[in-house]
Design an enzyme around this catalytic site. Structure first.
Site, PDB file in Angstrom:
ATOM      1  N   TYR A 143      -8.189   8.828  12.898  1.00 11.57           N
ATOM      2  CA  TYR A 143      -8.264   7.527  12.254  1.00 11.57           C
ATOM      3  C   TYR A 143      -8.157   7.617  10.724  1.00 11.57           C
ATOM      4  O   TYR A 143      -8.143   6.597  10.051  1.00 11.57           O
ATOM      5  CB  TYR A 143      -9.557   6.816  12.643  1.00 11.57           C
ATOM      6  N   LYS A 213     -14.102  17.938  22.104  1.00 14.80           N
ATOM      7  CA  LYS A 213     -13.073  18.598  22.909  1.00 14.80           C
ATOM      8  C   LYS A 213     -12.797  19.969  22.280  1.00 14.80           C
ATOM      9  O   LYS A 213     -11.661  20.390  22.101  1.00 14.80           O
ATOM     10  CB  LYS A 213     -11.806  17.733  22.940  1.00 14.80           C
ATOM     11  N   ASP A 279     -14.155  14.974  28.345  1.00  9.28           N
ATOM     12  CA  ASP A 279     -13.741  14.481  29.654  1.00  9.28           C
ATOM     13  C   ASP A 279     -14.849  14.630  30.688  1.00  9.28           C
ATOM     14  O   ASP A 279     -15.067  13.739  31.519  1.00  9.28           O
ATOM     15  CB  ASP A 279     -12.460  15.175  30.124  1.00  9.28           C
ATOM     16  N   ASP A 303     -14.213   6.025  20.222  1.00  6.56           N
ATOM     17  CA  ASP A 303     -13.511   4.805  20.598  1.00  6.56           C
ATOM     18  C   ASP A 303     -13.444   4.687  22.115  1.00  6.56           C
ATOM     19  O   ASP A 303     -13.773   3.647  22.702  1.00  6.56           O
ATOM     20  CB  ASP A 303     -12.099   4.844  19.996  1.00  6.56           C
TER      21      ASP A 303
END
Length: 414
Positions: A143, A213, A279, A303
């Site tokens: 972002y 991640k 995930d 988000d």
């Protein structure tokens, strides 16, 4: 969340942006409900002085600028403000008005509490187990907006640098590739995780989970994980126990010793700081949401996570949010949904997102009695199956109210 670093008068000036699309309707409802709660709870001794500021379509129509400098200065000068949903100009101008405000004011925490209200339909069998607060880093990651379009001179120049100077050979189709840069810093991570841990400690919450991640992006998201653990172990050793410490004890002294450490930490009321791959975390929030309380994560992960968790408790229409700088005290509270132009002006929009964000604002100001009154009114309405149509249609015996009817009902309950 608190505004301990700011001094709040009895009649604070609160700048507000109506927003685009349904923005004027939800903002009008929010102001009416807040004024009623403040007046009822403080008997005229406190009041909010509302001051409208322009941004989005209304600003562009009036002064040819999507986000006037005067608006940013107002939010900077008055510290605390609130806004409705804003449209983003397509193909020109600012990439995102919301992102521009966050970055200009350095509002590095996007705070999103997620809880279930009895009476609201949910896809989960046990939505009451969902009670989390998300600390989403607001200024870095994808972002930051550092990217170049495929075929542009900048993209070609960037690829030449990657291949010629950095020895990168993994771009499969360089001539047709766009490129983006993902900055993640130690300083940005530390201030975000610090805010999350301080929130957990202050509110007696059991865990802070670093969601990342890092198994794939080892130096950016993996750095976020490691820097977060470093902060907990160095600056909050007396208040936290980390899973990284647990794993170290397993290697050095065995699992039984590590389990003893963990049990002792829990008995002492320490916050357990752990981490999860993004995930796997998204899956686990559906299966065992009760295991999570405070979440600290990067911008893009946050988000996705925010919207999934909101869907689990009834949708983004009842999801509040705030953007906060805990160092300077600046805070902008906001509706978390979009402008919904297809229903604008029809008196059917659900105003709960911005109303609940305003509840967060009252709590930030220290006006907890008024905040509790608004929350209680919303809870009572949902229990009776009375809500705007987007929620009422899924409630057993639900009664759909217009935006105005729902607002008046809340005011009467307060």
């Amino acid at each position: 969340m608190n505004g301990d670093m700011i001094s709040v008068p009895d009649n604070p000036t609160i700048p507000f942006i109506e927003g685009d699309g349904v923005g004027p309707e939800v903002t009008r409802a929010m102001r009416a409900v807040l004024d009623a709660a403040v007046d009822k709870n403080y008997g005229g001794g406190r009041r909010i002085e509302w001051m409208e500021q322009l941004a989005g379509g209304k600003a562009f129509e009036r002064c040819g600028n999507w986000l006037p400098d005067e608006t940013l200065e107002s939010f900077r000068d008055y510290l605390v403000g609130i806004k409705g949903p804003l449209m983003t100009p397509v193909g020109e101008g600012i990439r995102s008005l919301n992102v521009a405000m966050r970055q200009t004011l350095d509002l590095y925490v996007c705070l999103r509490p997620v809880r279930w209200f009895p009476g609201v339909a949910s896809p989960l069998k046990e939505p009451e187990k969902v009670d989390m607060v998300i600390f989403r880093e607001n200024t870095e990651d994808i972002y930051a907006g550092i990217e170049w379009q495929a075929g542009s001179p900048e993209a070609e120049k960037f690829y030449r640098f990657l291949s010629g100077e950095m020895g990168v050979t993994k771009v499969r189709f360089p001539e047709s590739s766009s490129f983006g840069v993902k900055p993640v810093s130690r300083e940005g991570t530390r201030r975000l995780v610090r805010a999350a841990i301080e929130y957990a400690v202050k509110n007696g919450l059991p865990t802070v989970t670093l969601v990342h991640k890092g198994n794939i992006m080892k130096y950016t998201e993996g750095g976020f994980r490691n820097w977060g653990y470093d902060l907990a172990e160095q600056d909050f050793a007396a208040q936290t126990y980390t899973v990284r410490t647990y794993e170290k004890t397993v290697k050095e002294a065995g699992r039984e010793a590590a389990e003893d450490e963990l049990m002792q930490a829990r008995a002492q009321g320490k916050v357990i700081v752990n981490d999860a791959i993004a995930d796997a975390f998204l899956q686990n929030t559906l299966l065992t949401p009760e295991k999570y309380s405070v979440i600290a994560t990067l911008n893009l992960n946050g988000d996705y996570i925010s919207d999934q968790l909101a869907a689990m408790v009834g949708g983004i229409g009842i999801a509040p949010g705030a953007n906060i700088n805990y160092t300077t005290g600046h805070a902008v509270f906001e509706a978390t949904h979009g402008t919904a132009p297809d229903i604008a002006g029809k008196n059917i929009v659900n105003p709960c997102s911005i109303i609940l964000s305003a509840v967060m604002m009252l709590e930030y100001l220290g006006w907890r009695e008024a905040a509790a009154a608004v929350t209680s009114a919303i809870e009572a309405s949902f229990r009776r199956g009375r809500a705007t149509g987007d929620l009422a249609r899924f409630m057993p015996g639900g009664q759909a109210l217009s935006t105005g009817e729902f607002t008046r009902q809340l005011i009467n309950a307060i």
